[in-house]
Design a protein around this motif. Structure first.
Motif, PDB file in Angstrom:
ATOM      1  N   LYS A   4     -12.935  11.205  84.607  1.00  0.00           N
ATOM      2  CA  LYS A   4     -13.202   9.942  83.908  1.00  0.00           C
ATOM      3  C   LYS A   4     -14.475  10.102  83.094  1.00  0.00           C
ATOM      4  O   LYS A   4     -15.361  10.889  83.448  1.00  0.00           O
ATOM      5  CB  LYS A   4     -13.435   8.824  84.939  1.00  0.00           C
ATOM      6  N   THR A   5     -14.563   9.319  82.067  1.00  0.00           N
ATOM      7  CA  THR A   5     -15.832   9.292  81.346  1.00  0.00           C
ATOM      8  C   THR A   5     -16.813   8.434  82.149  1.00  0.00           C
ATOM      9  O   THR A   5     -16.409   7.669  83.035  1.00  0.00           O
ATOM     10  CB  THR A   5     -15.678   8.666  79.950  1.00  0.00           C
ATOM     11  N   TYR A   6     -18.071   8.596  81.795  1.00  0.00           N
ATOM     12  CA  TYR A   6     -19.101   7.802  82.495  1.00  0.00           C
ATOM     13  C   TYR A   6     -18.811   6.315  82.350  1.00  0.00           C
ATOM     14  O   TYR A   6     -18.861   5.554  83.299  1.00  0.00           O
ATOM     15  CB  TYR A   6     -20.473   8.124  81.893  1.00  0.00           C
ATOM     16  N   LYS A  47     -22.757  12.685  86.120  1.00  0.00           N
ATOM     17  CA  LYS A  47     -22.752  12.678  84.641  1.00  0.00           C
ATOM     18  C   LYS A  47     -24.137  12.364  84.095  1.00  0.00           C
ATOM     19  O   LYS A  47     -24.614  13.023  83.166  1.00  0.00           O
ATOM     20  CB  LYS A  47     -21.755  11.642  84.103  1.00  0.00           C
TER      21      LYS A  47
END
Lengths: 67, 415
Positions: A4-6, A47
């Motif tokens: 997942k992205t941040y 992240k």
């Protein structure tokens, strides 16, 4: 799990926190949600840490540029 | 004795002198041309040869004298009108006639009328200027634009003249070896014929205005005679209306002629004219060098400014980036805390519900009722809620808070 992205992780985490706060979570699901929240938190922290590390490295590089 | 009456030369001169004595005290105004001024600087006296010519025929000639005092006075008067006594000048002079037994007949010049000397030519010149001004031609050639680098010149001159030689010399020897191109258009440069000769060449050149950058009329050396041609109206008009800038270098030291006045620019010598052309190139070259220097300076200063700007931007970038990261860090920590707090609260709330339920359950326990003195009656293991259906002799079991009994129904009372 797909990475997942941040922002995705953070948004999801926020939703869980709100759901818990508003008691919109079944007690049966609580453990699963907490587990998920801790995973999301780990993603975010990782992240953020990596980003900070890279950014600091870049800043050092930039400072080293001769103009 | 010699048969004829003979006089000595002296006697003759004496008798001629007596003849002139009557005139000696008289003065006359006489118009004459100075063929040669014959001024002697050491003595300060001048001995002009005066002539009277009609067309080219000599009608009269006299020797004359201007004594130092008169010469100085006349020179001063001429200076006031911007002129000087010179050869080939027509004058109106106040004279007395003298006879000297050795020097012979001569005219003593006492005064010269400057008004006349300004004379016909000057009047003609002024008329030409006035006409050119009225026709708006006087400044026409000056209003043309000289190319930045006047490199192709149409030269009106004479191949063998000293002036043209000087011009070629300066061009050929210009120190920076600028390349000029010029074409000679030969013309008569002196006397009346100069008017048509120069005019014709100007007209020829005017047919090729794109081929040339400028025209140069070059004259130098030779006598200053027949100069009036350069004051001629028709020649000046041809120059004024030429589509190319016309330069003149006709080597004339006194008053500027009409030709020179209407030209784009006039020079006192062909050398000066050529030097001016070279100078144009020099100026452009110097300007170019200075532009290059300024450009370099400007670029450097712009680069410096940009560098400083970039450095500032760099600093801001660093500050903003780190701030952003810090914010995110804080937000994440807060979210974590919130998660923990909310979970705890959630759990606390749920354990609260359990307590309440437990309490409720406690209240529902039948033992609690039995404790308060109630008992439960059963028949055949089933709780009895109604006396109906019971008949005497039935066996009932009764359970108390502590212990139980078995009993038999004796009678049934009416409900």
């Amino acid at each position: 799990m797909k990475t997942k992205t941040y922002t995705e992780a953070y948004t999801e985490l926020q939703k869980i926190v709100e759901d818990i706060e508003n008691a919109e979570i079944n007690i049966d699901d609580l453990e699963a949600q907490i587990k998920k929240a801790s995973e999301l938190l780990k993603i975010c922290k990782d992240k953020l840490y990596k980003t900070e590390e890279n950014v600091l490295k870049r800043i050092e590089e930039i400072k080293a540029y001769k103009i | 004795m010699y048969p004829k009456k003979v006089y000595s030369l002296y006697d003759l001169s004496r008798s001629i002198r007596n003849l002139f004595r009557g005139h000696a005290s008289q003065t006359y105004w006489v118009k004459a041309e100075i063929l040669k001024l014959n001024y002697y600087e050491q003595s300060g006296h001048a001995y002009p040869d005066l002539v009277d010519k009609q067309k080219d025929t000599l009608r009269a000639q006299f020797k004359s004298t201007i004594w130092k005092a008169n010469f100085n006075a006349i020179t001063a008067k001429f200076k006031d009108i911007g002129e000087a006594l010179k050869d080939d000048m027509t004058i109106v002079a106040k004279i007395s006639v003298n006879y000297h037994s050795v020097h012979g007949l001569s005219l003593n010049i006492l005064d010269i009328d400057t008004d006349y000397t300004l004379g016909e030519l000057a009047r003609k010149k002024q008329e030409a200027i006035k006409a050119l001004k009225q026709e708006k031609l006087f400044d026409l050639n000056k209003s043309l634009k000289l190319p930045l680098l006047p490199k192709t010149i149409a030269v009106i001159s004479v191949q063998s003249s000293k002036g043209f030689g000087d011009f070629e010399d300066v061009i050929a020897r210009n120190p920076k070896q600028f390349q000029f191109h010029y074409k000679l258009f030969p013309a008569v440069l002196q006397g009346e014929r100069a008017i048509t000769s120069i005019s014709r060449q100007i007209q020829v050149i005017s047919q090729y205005p794109k081929l040339f950058d400028a025209v140069a009329i070059i004259r130098g050396g030779g006598d200053e005679v027949g100069f009036s041609a350069y004051d001629d109206y028709s020649l000046a008009k041809n120059i004024a209306t030429c589509p190319l800038p016309v330069f003149t270098g006709i080597g004339h030291s006194s008053n500027r002629t009409v030709t020179e006045l209407v030209s784009y620019k006039s020079f006192i010598t062909p050398t000066k004219l050529a030097e001016f052309l070279v100078e144009q190139f020099d100026v452009v070259q110097q300007n170019l060098s200075s532009y290059i220097r300024n450009l370099e300076k400007q670029v450097r200063s712009d680069l410096n400014a940009t560098t400083i700007e970039l450095q500032n931007l760099n600093k801001l970038f660093e500050v903003y980036t780190l701030n952003r990261l810090r914010q995110q860090n804080t937000a994440l920590s807060q979210l974590e805390l919130q998660l923990i707090r909310n979970t705890n609260r959630y759990l606390e709330r749920h354990s609260g519900y359990m307590d309440v339920l437990q309490q409720k359950l406690k209240l529902l326990d039948p033992r609690q009722t039995l404790k308060r003195g109630f008992s439960i009656t059963t028949r055949n293991g089933k709780t009895v809620f109604d006396a109906e259906g019971l008949k005497p002799g039935d066996t009932l079991n009764t359970t108390f808070y502590k212990g139980s009994i078995e009993s038999e129904v004796k009678t049934k009372s009416k409900s």
